[in-house]
Design a protein around this motif. Structure first.
Motif, PDB file in Angstrom:
ATOM      1  N   TRP A 129      26.678  46.440  70.885  1.00 31.99           N
ATOM      2  CA  TRP A 129      28.141  46.473  70.905  1.00 31.99           C
ATOM      3  C   TRP A 129      28.692  47.138  72.154  1.00 31.99           C
ATOM      4  CZ3 TRP A 129      25.274  46.633  66.552  1.00 31.99           C
ATOM      5  CH2 TRP A 129      25.594  45.689  65.565  1.00 31.99           C
ATOM      6  N   GLY A 130      27.864  47.440  73.119  1.00 39.81           N
ATOM      7  CA  GLY A 130      28.351  48.031  74.345  1.00 39.81           C
ATOM      8  C   GLY A 130      28.664  49.507  74.251  1.00 39.81           C
ATOM      9  N   ALA A 131      28.259  50.159  73.155  1.00 41.63           N
ATOM     10  CA  ALA A 131      28.526  51.589  73.010  1.00 41.63           C
ATOM     11  C   ALA A 131      27.644  52.379  73.962  1.00 41.63           C
ATOM     12  CB  ALA A 131      28.270  52.030  71.570  1.00 41.63           C
ATOM     13  N   SER A 132      28.199  53.431  74.563  1.00 39.49           N
ATOM     14  CA  SER A 132      27.409  54.263  75.462  1.00 39.49           C
ATOM     15  C   SER A 132      26.450  55.124  74.651  1.00 39.49           C
ATOM     16  CB  SER A 132      28.318  55.163  76.301  1.00 39.49           C
ATOM     17  OG  SER A 132      28.847  56.212  75.514  1.00 39.49           O
ATOM     18  N   ARG A 133      25.327  55.481  75.261  1.00 42.84           N
ATOM     19  CA  ARG A 133      24.353  56.320  74.569  1.00 42.84           C
ATOM     20  C   ARG A 133      24.945  57.691  74.236  1.00 42.84           C
ATOM     21  NH1 ARG A 133      19.280  56.718  78.159  1.00 42.84           N
ATOM     22  NH2 ARG A 133      19.799  54.589  78.708  1.00 42.84           N
ATOM     23  N   ILE A 134      25.907  58.153  75.054  1.00 43.20           N
ATOM     24  CA  ILE A 134      26.537  59.445  74.780  1.00 43.20           C
ATOM     25  C   ILE A 134      27.385  59.361  73.518  1.00 43.20           C
ATOM     26  CG2 ILE A 134      28.144  61.174  75.662  1.00 43.20           C
ATOM     27  CD1 ILE A 134      27.269  60.406  78.474  1.00 43.20           C
ATOM     28  N   ALA A 135      28.174  58.293  73.385  1.00 42.53           N
ATOM     29  CA  ALA A 135      29.004  58.129  72.193  1.00 42.53           C
ATOM     30  C   ALA A 135      28.147  57.966  70.947  1.00 42.53           C
ATOM     31  CB  ALA A 135      29.942  56.935  72.354  1.00 42.53           C
ATOM     32  N   VAL A 136      27.036  57.253  71.059  1.00 38.22           N
ATOM     33  CA  VAL A 136      26.147  57.063  69.916  1.00 38.22           C
ATOM     34  C   VAL A 136      25.571  58.398  69.466  1.00 38.22           C
ATOM     35  CG1 VAL A 136      23.941  56.071  69.173  1.00 38.22           C
ATOM     36  CG2 VAL A 136      25.578  54.662  70.418  1.00 38.22           C
ATOM     37  N   SER A 139      28.342  60.659  68.040  1.00 35.45           N
ATOM     38  CA  SER A 139      28.819  60.178  66.738  1.00 35.45           C
ATOM     39  C   SER A 139      27.887  60.630  65.624  1.00 35.45           C
ATOM     40  CB  SER A 139      28.950  58.651  66.738  1.00 35.45           C
ATOM     41  OG  SER A 139      27.681  58.018  66.794  1.00 35.45           O
ATOM     42  N   TRP A 140      26.576  60.621  65.902  1.00 35.76           N
ATOM     43  CA  TRP A 140      25.627  61.078  64.890  1.00 35.76           C
ATOM     44  C   TRP A 140      25.711  62.584  64.688  1.00 35.76           C
ATOM     45  CZ3 TRP A 140      23.392  59.086  60.954  1.00 35.76           C
ATOM     46  CH2 TRP A 140      23.157  57.709  60.909  1.00 35.76           C
ATOM     47  N   ARG A 249      20.849  64.891  60.386  1.00 36.73           N
ATOM     48  CA  ARG A 249      20.654  65.902  61.427  1.00 36.73           C
ATOM     49  C   ARG A 249      19.435  65.566  62.292  1.00 36.73           C
ATOM     50  NH1 ARG A 249      20.137  71.566  59.010  1.00 36.73           N
ATOM     51  NH2 ARG A 249      20.413  72.206  61.192  1.00 36.73           N
ATOM     52  N   PHE A 250      18.410  64.988  61.678  1.00 35.47           N
ATOM     53  CA  PHE A 250      17.238  64.549  62.428  1.00 35.47           C
ATOM     54  C   PHE A 250      17.634  63.478  63.447  1.00 35.47           C
ATOM     55  CE2 PHE A 250      13.738  61.237  62.301  1.00 35.47           C
ATOM     56  CZ  PHE A 250      12.974  61.820  63.302  1.00 35.47           C
ATOM     57  N   PHE A 251      18.460  62.514  63.021  1.00 36.89           N
ATOM     58  CA  PHE A 251      18.907  61.476  63.942  1.00 36.89           C
ATOM     59  C   PHE A 251      19.702  62.082  65.095  1.00 36.89           C
ATOM     60  CE2 PHE A 251      19.014  58.321  60.167  1.00 36.89           C
ATOM     61  CZ  PHE A 251      17.660  58.078  60.315  1.00 36.89           C
ATOM     62  N   ALA A 252      20.631  62.977  64.776  1.00 34.37           N
ATOM     63  CA  ALA A 252      21.453  63.602  65.820  1.00 34.37           C
ATOM     64  C   ALA A 252      20.586  64.392  66.794  1.00 34.37           C
ATOM     65  CB  ALA A 252      22.499  64.510  65.176  1.00 34.37           C
ATOM     66  N   SER A 253      19.603  65.108  66.260  1.00 32.22           N
ATOM     67  CA  SER A 253      18.708  65.891  67.102  1.00 32.22           C
ATOM     68  C   SER A 253      17.893  64.990  68.021  1.00 32.22           C
ATOM     69  CB  SER A 253      17.773  66.727  66.225  1.00 32.22           C
ATOM     70  OG  SER A 253      16.805  67.398  67.000  1.00 32.22           O
ATOM     71  N   ALA A 254      17.345  63.908  67.479  1.00 27.83           N
ATOM     72  CA  ALA A 254      16.519  62.990  68.274  1.00 27.83           C
ATOM     73  C   ALA A 254      17.330  62.325  69.377  1.00 27.83           C
ATOM     74  CB  ALA A 254      15.884  61.942  67.368  1.00 27.83           C
ATOM     75  N   LEU A 255      18.523  61.831  69.036  1.00 26.14           N
ATOM     76  CA  LEU A 255      19.333  61.121  70.022  1.00 26.14           C
ATOM     77  C   LEU A 255      19.827  62.055  71.119  1.00 26.14           C
ATOM     78  CD1 LEU A 255      21.381  58.791  67.652  1.00 26.14           C
ATOM     79  CD2 LEU A 255      19.456  58.158  69.118  1.00 26.14           C
ATOM     80  N   THR A 256      20.150  63.285  70.760  1.00 27.68           N
ATOM     81  CA  THR A 256      20.599  64.248  71.765  1.00 27.68           C
ATOM     82  C   THR A 256      19.438  64.658  72.669  1.00 27.68           C
ATOM     83  OG1 THR A 256      22.302  65.087  70.265  1.00 27.68           O
ATOM     84  CG2 THR A 256      21.685  66.486  72.117  1.00 27.68           C
TER      85      THR A 256
END
Length: 362
Positions: A129-136, A139-140, A249-256
């Motif tokens: 969807w063109g979302a930036s990795r920072i926004a993703v 958001s988590w 929280r695991f998802f947010a931690s991994a993506l960050t």
């Protein structure tokens, strides 16, 4: 005044968004031009334009052109004061520019297979969807903080507007039921738009854009603002960690942690919920243990069960793991793991737990 807007959509994986329609906006009137082969995209656009907060149609179109990659103002939004614009002629003009761009891309990669993403585009295609990795990632973090502070909430992925939006929605499970008993507040984290709160039929409240959410000195300012607008309020004390809140929280931690990795990391639900198409994604198919466990998962009455209980952690186009909302982690070829047990083993510290789980990919 008259505004001409170009509606764009992803028609071929690995290529730029294609102009698929032209909209002529004049006050409250809106007319559209689509060729027969692109007519299927018209309903998406109509839904995106008509399902809007309290704003004039002209204001909304201008906003969409500045906030969504699927919309663009023709000729920089110049007004047409002498006669009506010719939508078909405008379509021919912008489509000719698109074809020239595509020809240029092909000329630089004459042997590329355009039926699949080319090298370098795979990670972007995985996002969809063109979302930036920072926004993703952010958001988590916002979603996980809301559920950590209010454990009865849950996170649900949706793509309203005919699939044009990329939303993490945080609300009570009943809000994701085919027949909700009431219309409570919903936090809509649109990764290609803004952070909003929706309540029933009331106009959406825009809490922040992503720049504001990222630049605010204290990130919890956004959390507290969302709690205020929704009426959820701040919890009197930190609630106990639940399996569900730990998953988020695991998802947010991994993506960050992996924000600047050479591969783009993402988290997507196994159930693709779009306003014009809904079905399992098939990401779970390579995890037979997850499929077997899905039979016994307690149902919540939400859309897409049991698939909607499962999230895929993605590294580009690779599905690294499937994680159930109930706290089970599935890696290919290994025994399923209990996320809470891993959390306890790591001394109830999130980053060490995440590092240990994802060590093969770090």
């Amino acid at each position: 005044m008259t505004i001409v807007a170009i509606h764009k959509a992803r028609t071929v994986t690995g290529l730029p968004l294609e102009p698929v329609g032209i909209w002529i906006i004049d006050g409250l009137d809106a007319s559209a031009f689509y060729t027969p082969e692109r007519e299927k995209y018209a309903s998406r656009a109509r839904k995106a334009l008509m399902e809007r907060p309290v704003a004039s149609l002209e204001e909304w179109v201008i906003y969409k052109a500045h906030s969504s990659p699927n919309w663009e103002l023709f000729d920089h939004g110049l007004l047409f004061d002498f006669g009506s614009p010719d939508a078909a002629a405008i379509y021919d003009e912008v489509h000719a520019e698109y074809r020239a761009l595509v020809d240029q891309i092909h000329s630089h990669a004459p042997h590329a297979d355009r039926s699949a993403p080319v090298a370098g585009d795979a990670d972007a295609a995985a996002m969809g969807w063109g979302a930036s990795r920072i926004a993703v990632a952010q958001s988590w973090w916002i979603a996980s903080e809301l559920v950590r502070r209010h454990p009865d909430l849950m996170v649900y992925e949706m793509h309203p507007g005919g699939g044009q939006y990329d939303v993490l929605c945080v609300a009570m499970p009943d809000q994701f039921s085919p027949n909700p008993r009431h219309q409570g507040p919903r936090v809509m984290l649109n990764r290609v738009g803004t952070i909003q709160v929706h309540t029933g039929e009331e106009a959406a409240v825009v809490v922040s854009d992503w720049s504001g959410a990222l630049e605010v000195p204290n990130p919890h300012t956004v959390i507290k603002r969302l709690e205020s607008v929704t009426g959820w309020g701040a919890p009197p004390s930190a609630p106990a960690t639940t399996e569900k809140s730990l998953v988020y929280r695991f998802f947010a931690s991994a993506l960050t942690m992996l924000l600047n990795d050479r591969h783009q990391w993402d988290v997507r639900n196994e159930f693709l919920d779009s306003s014009d198409y809904a079905s399992p994604r098939g990401l779970i198919d390579k995890f037979p243990a997850a499929i077997a466990d899905s039979v016994g998962i307690p149902r919540l009455g939400i859309h897409g069960e049991p698939q909607s209980h499962y999230w895929a952690l993605l590294r580009g186009n690779q599905t690294v793991a499937m994680v159930s909302m109930e706290g089970r982690v599935y890696f290919a070829g290994t025994t399923p793991r209990d996320l809470m047990a891993d959390y306890d083993k790591a001394g109830r510290r999130l980053i060490p737990m995440t590092t240990e789980l994802l060590n093969p990919w770090l």
